[in-house]
Design a protein around this motif. Structure first.
Motif, PDB file in Angstrom:
ATOM      1  N   ILE A  88      11.996  49.366  47.212  1.00 29.56           N
ATOM      2  CA  ILE A  88      12.437  49.396  45.822  1.00 29.56           C
ATOM      3  C   ILE A  88      11.795  50.592  45.131  1.00 29.56           C
ATOM      4  O   ILE A  88      10.780  51.122  45.566  1.00 29.56           O
ATOM      5  N   SER A  89      12.432  51.035  44.048  1.00 28.36           N
ATOM      6  CA  SER A  89      11.894  52.124  43.244  1.00 28.36           C
ATOM      7  C   SER A  89      11.356  51.542  41.955  1.00 28.36           C
ATOM      8  O   SER A  89      11.904  50.604  41.407  1.00 28.36           O
ATOM      9  N   GLY A  90      10.329  52.099  41.456  1.00 32.09           N
ATOM     10  CA  GLY A  90       9.754  51.551  40.229  1.00 32.09           C
ATOM     11  C   GLY A  90       8.288  51.904  40.183  1.00 32.09           C
ATOM     12  O   GLY A  90       7.863  52.911  40.745  1.00 32.09           O
ATOM     13  N   PRO A  91       7.519  51.078  39.528  1.00 30.39           N
ATOM     14  CA  PRO A  91       7.920  49.828  38.887  1.00 30.39           C
ATOM     15  C   PRO A  91       8.377  50.026  37.440  1.00 30.39           C
ATOM     16  O   PRO A  91       8.155  51.075  36.854  1.00 30.39           O
ATOM     17  N   ARG A 103      11.114  52.757  33.822  1.00 34.57           N
ATOM     18  CA  ARG A 103      10.725  52.838  35.232  1.00 34.57           C
ATOM     19  C   ARG A 103       9.841  54.057  35.404  1.00 34.57           C
ATOM     20  O   ARG A 103      10.182  55.154  34.964  1.00 34.57           O
ATOM     21  N   ASN A 104       8.707  53.848  36.030  1.00 35.90           N
ATOM     22  CA  ASN A 104       7.772  54.937  36.254  1.00 35.90           C
ATOM     23  C   ASN A 104       7.863  55.396  37.697  1.00 35.90           C
ATOM     24  O   ASN A 104       7.558  54.640  38.617  1.00 35.90           O
ATOM     25  N   ASP A 105       8.271  56.629  37.906  1.00 37.05           N
ATOM     26  CA  ASP A 105       8.397  57.168  39.256  1.00 37.05           C
ATOM     27  C   ASP A 105       7.094  57.782  39.764  1.00 37.05           C
ATOM     28  O   ASP A 105       7.031  58.254  40.889  1.00 37.05           O
ATOM     29  N   GLU A 190       3.595  58.364  29.112  1.00 32.33           N
ATOM     30  CA  GLU A 190       4.265  59.664  29.131  1.00 32.33           C
ATOM     31  C   GLU A 190       5.770  59.503  29.317  1.00 32.33           C
ATOM     32  O   GLU A 190       6.569  60.181  28.650  1.00 32.33           O
ATOM     33  N   THR A 191       6.181  58.609  30.226  1.00 30.14           N
ATOM     34  CA  THR A 191       7.605  58.370  30.456  1.00 30.14           C
ATOM     35  C   THR A 191       8.249  57.753  29.223  1.00 30.14           C
ATOM     36  O   THR A 191       9.363  58.124  28.831  1.00 30.14           O
ATOM     37  N   TYR A 216      15.577  54.553  32.659  1.00 32.04           N
ATOM     38  CA  TYR A 216      15.043  55.448  33.698  1.00 32.04           C
ATOM     39  C   TYR A 216      16.008  56.589  33.957  1.00 32.04           C
ATOM     40  O   TYR A 216      17.161  56.588  33.493  1.00 32.04           O
ATOM     41  N   GLY A 217      15.546  57.589  34.702  1.00 30.87           N
ATOM     42  CA  GLY A 217      16.426  58.660  35.185  1.00 30.87           C
ATOM     43  C   GLY A 217      16.961  59.577  34.106  1.00 30.87           C
ATOM     44  O   GLY A 217      18.140  59.936  34.130  1.00 30.87           O
TER      45      GLY A 217
END
Length: 297
Positions: A88-91, A103-105, A190-191, A216-217
């Motif tokens: 999964i991508s995240g969190p 969502r923080n990458d 920051e995000t 996100y994104g």
């Protein structure tokens, strides 16, 4: 005597030739280095097309320790089974004064696949260890024999997402995955700061409740028309499941204020770009016309 004199002039000429060649070589390499610096400078001075693109960390940054990195490393040492990349991508997380999830990458992830017993052991380890360290657990999906488990854990300066994944019912070699993704609050902040102007523009226009939505994104590009820009942000439902998300589209006028345009799960109809402002902002962007792909003109 004349022979010695001739030999002397020959030696002086040879030395002078060598020095001349050396000087030319030094000058050439200096010119090459200046050209490289100029080229690098010209490339780096252009406006980035996407705020979501992050430069790779320097070697020094790779070795900087953070609370999130240390926490993930602890579980990496203790997980049973075969280490793998998290599926999964995240969190997703909500921190500080921000009222929405992002969502923080920039995270540190650890995952392992193995038997049902190993997966259960890994998940129990994560939950008990984080609770002992004072993390607050928010279960988003309880999990069962067939359903995945998913929960958020909030500490003093780290937010983690823990999960498990069950194999398909007809899997010949069933494998169970357990993972945890951790990120430092500062990265979430920051995000959130980057995305907040777009969330506010969306709220102001749609009156949407964003308290349980995940964003996100972010992508931002400039229009061919000077002073205009456009942006897109992905948004998910309450469970922050990216598979159920859709796209929010924004534009910016020369005055500098971002405005919400529309939401979509595919190409926007060309007919929706129906004002001079929208045409200037989205000029050249793909759109749908009569069931066919076209562009805003």
């Amino acid at each position: 005597m004349q022979q010695n004199s001739g030999r002397m002039w020959w030696i002086i000429g040879s030395v002078a030739g060598v020095l001349l060649l050396a000087g030319l070589a030094v000058g050439y390499f200096y010119w090459q280095s200046q050209q490289a610096e100029t080229e690098t400078s010209s490339k780096s001075s252009g406006e980035p097309l996407s705020l979501s693109v992050v430069d790779p960390p320097s070697k020094q940054e790779e070795y900087v320790s953070t609370p999130a990195k240390e926490l993930a490393a602890e579980f990496n040492k203790q997980f049973a089974g075969k280490t793998t990349e998290p599926s999964i991508s995240g969190p997703f997380g909500k921190v500080g004064e921000f009222k929405f999830f992002v969502r923080n990458d920039n995270y540190y992830g650890v995952a392992a696949v193995g038997t049902k017993v190993q997966a259960a052991s890994n998940l129990a380890l994560v939950r008990s260890s984080l609770k002992q360290q004072g993390y607050k657990e928010t279960v988003r999906q309880k999990g069962s024999e067939t359903e995945s488990f998913d929960a958020l854990y909030t500490g003093n300066n780290v937010l983690c997402e823990a999960y498990d994944r069950k194999p398909a019912a007809n899997a010949k070699k069933p494998q169970y995955e357990t993972g945890i993704l951790c990120s430092d609050f500062q990265k979430f902040k920051e995000t959130s700061e980057l995305i907040e102007p777009y969330v506010k523009a969306y709220q102001n226009t749609s009156s949407a409740d964003v308290s349980n939505l995940g964003f996100y994104g972010l992508r931002v590009t400039s229009s061919p028309d000077s002073g205009y820009r456009r942006a897109a942000v992905n948004v998910t439902g309450e469970n922050q499941d990216v598979a159920s998300g859709y796209l929010l589209v924004f534009y910016q006028l020369p005055e500098g204020v971002w405005r919400y345009f529309t939401s979509t799960q595919g190409l926007v109809a060309c007919s929706k770009y129906n004002t001079p402002e929208l045409i200037s902002a989205f000029k050249g962007e793909p759109c749908e016309k009569g069931g066919q792909a076209s562009r805003v003109e």
